[in-house]
Design a protein around this motif. Structure first.
Motif, PDB file in Angstrom:
ATOM      1  N   GLU A 116       0.833  -1.212   0.000  1.00 43.84           N
ATOM      2  CA  GLU A 116       0.000   0.000   0.000  1.00 43.84           C
ATOM      3  C   GLU A 116       0.866   1.259   0.000  1.00 43.84           C
ATOM      4  N   ASP A 118       3.339   1.837  -1.713  1.00 39.98           N
ATOM      5  CA  ASP A 118       3.723   2.201  -3.086  1.00 39.98           C
ATOM      6  C   ASP A 118       2.919   3.393  -3.595  1.00 39.98           C
ATOM      7  N   ARG A 119       1.707   3.529  -3.052  1.00 41.31           N
ATOM      8  CA  ARG A 119       0.852   4.618  -3.530  1.00 41.31           C
ATOM      9  C   ARG A 119       1.131   5.956  -2.861  1.00 41.31           C
TER      10      ARG A 119
END
Ligand code: ADP
Ligand SMILES: Nc1nc2c(ncn2[C@H]2C[C@H](O)[C@@H](COP(=O)(O)O)O2)c(=O)[nH]1
Length: 225
Positions: A116, A118-119
Motif C-alpha cells: 500500500e 507504493d501509492r
C-alpha cells in the motif's frame, strides 16, 4: 524540501529521546510509537506466548497509521521503522511464541500493507538513523525508564530476550537498504545528559543530510523555541 527520517535500534536505545531532540533541532514533526497507551504491551510481557501475535498486529496497525501521515506530511522524524517489525516477530516466532499459521498470516498482512505504501508520495524514508547499543547500555536505559514489565526483576528470562534481540539487530542493519543509513554510537554519546554529546550527535546527522543534499551547505538550526 520534504524529508522523512526514521530512527531504529533495540529497546531503550534512545530512539524516542533522539526523535524529540532531532525534530526540535530540524524544526520538523516527531511521530512516536504507541507504547504507554498500548493496552496489549503489558499483556504480552505477562504472557508472551499468548499475546505475541496480537501485539505484533497491534504495532503493525499503529505504525502503518503513523507512516501514512508521516510520508504524506512535510518534514518528519519517526521513532521506529516498520522494517523492524518483522525482526521482532521473527525472533518471537523463533523462540516458540507464534504458530506457523500466525507467522504466515502475519507476513502476508505485512506484505499486503507494505505494498500500500507504493501509492504514497514517498515510499521509504530519506534516512535511517540507527542507534547502536551494547547489552549493558540497553539494560541501564530500560532500568532508567522504569517500565515495570520490561525489568529483569519482573521476568528474569528477559535477559535472554534482550541479548537475542541485539544479535538479531546486527544482520538486520547490515542488510537494510531501503534508504541511506547511518549509525549513532549510543554507548559513547549520552545525548540526554551531556550538551556536548547531544551537539556531536546532531552534527553527525546534519552532516549526513548535507552530504545527501537534503540540507543546504549553509543550513543552521532555528533555535528559537
Ligand atoms: N544517549 C543516551 N544517553 C543517556 N540516556 C539515554 C540516552 N538515550 C536514552 N536515554 C534514556 O534511556 C531511556 C530510554 O530511552 P528511550 O528514548 O525511551 O528509548 P527507546 O525509544 O529507544 O526505547 C530514557 O530514560 C532516556 O532518558
Ligand atoms: N514483540 C514486539 N515488541 C515490540 C515491537 N515493537 C516494540 N516492541 C516492544 C518493545 C518495548 O517493550 C516496547 C517499546 O519499544 P521501544 O524500543 O520504543 O522501547 O514495545 C514489536 O514489533 N514486537
Amino acid at each position: 524540501m520534504m524529508t522523512v527520517i526514521v530512527l531504529s535500534g533495540p529497546i531503550g536505545a534512545g530512539k524516542s529521546s533522539l526523535t524529540g531532540i532531532l525534530s526540535k533541532y530540524l524544526g520538523t514533526n516527531p511521530f512516536y510509537e504507541s507504547v504507554d497507551d498500548n493496552p496489549v504491551l503489558p499483556l504480552f510481557y505477562e504472557n508472551p506466548k499468548k499475546y505475541a501475535f496480537l501485539l505484533q498486529v497491534y504495532f503493525l496497525n499503529t505504525r502503518f497509521q503513523s507512516i501514512k501521515s508521516a510520508l504524506t506530511d512535510d518534514n518528519n522524524v519517526l521513532d521506529r521503522s516498520i522494517y523492524e517489525d518483522a525482526l521482532f516477530f521473527q525472533m518471537n516466532a523463533d523462540i516458540g511464541r507464534a504458530t506457523k499459521e500466525e507467522v504466515d498470516t502475519y507476513y502476508e498482512l505485512l506484505h499486503n500493507m507494505m505494498s500500500e505504501l507504493d501509492r504514497m508520495p514517498k515510499k521509504n524514508p530519506d534516512l535511517l538513523v540507527h542507534i547502536d547499543v551494547s547489552y549493558d547500555t540497553m539494560l541501564k536505559r530500560i532500568q532508567k525508564r522504569g517500565r515495570n514489565y520490561e525489568q529483569l526483576s519482573y521476568d528474569p528470562t528477559l535477559e535472554d530476550y534482550y541479548k537475542r534481540l541485539l544479535r538479531y539487530y546486527k544482520p538486520w542493519y547490515e542488510k537494510y537498504d531501503y534508504s541511506p543509513k547511518m549509525t549513532i554510537d549510543g554507548d559513547k554519546f549520552d545525548f540526554m545528559a551531556s550538551e556536548e554529546d547531544r551537539q556531536e550527535v546532531l552534527n553527525q546527522i546534519v552532516a549526513k543530510l548535507k552530504e545527501m543534499g537534503k540540507l543546504d551547505e549553509d543550513w543552521k538550526p532555528n533555535l528559537v523555541k
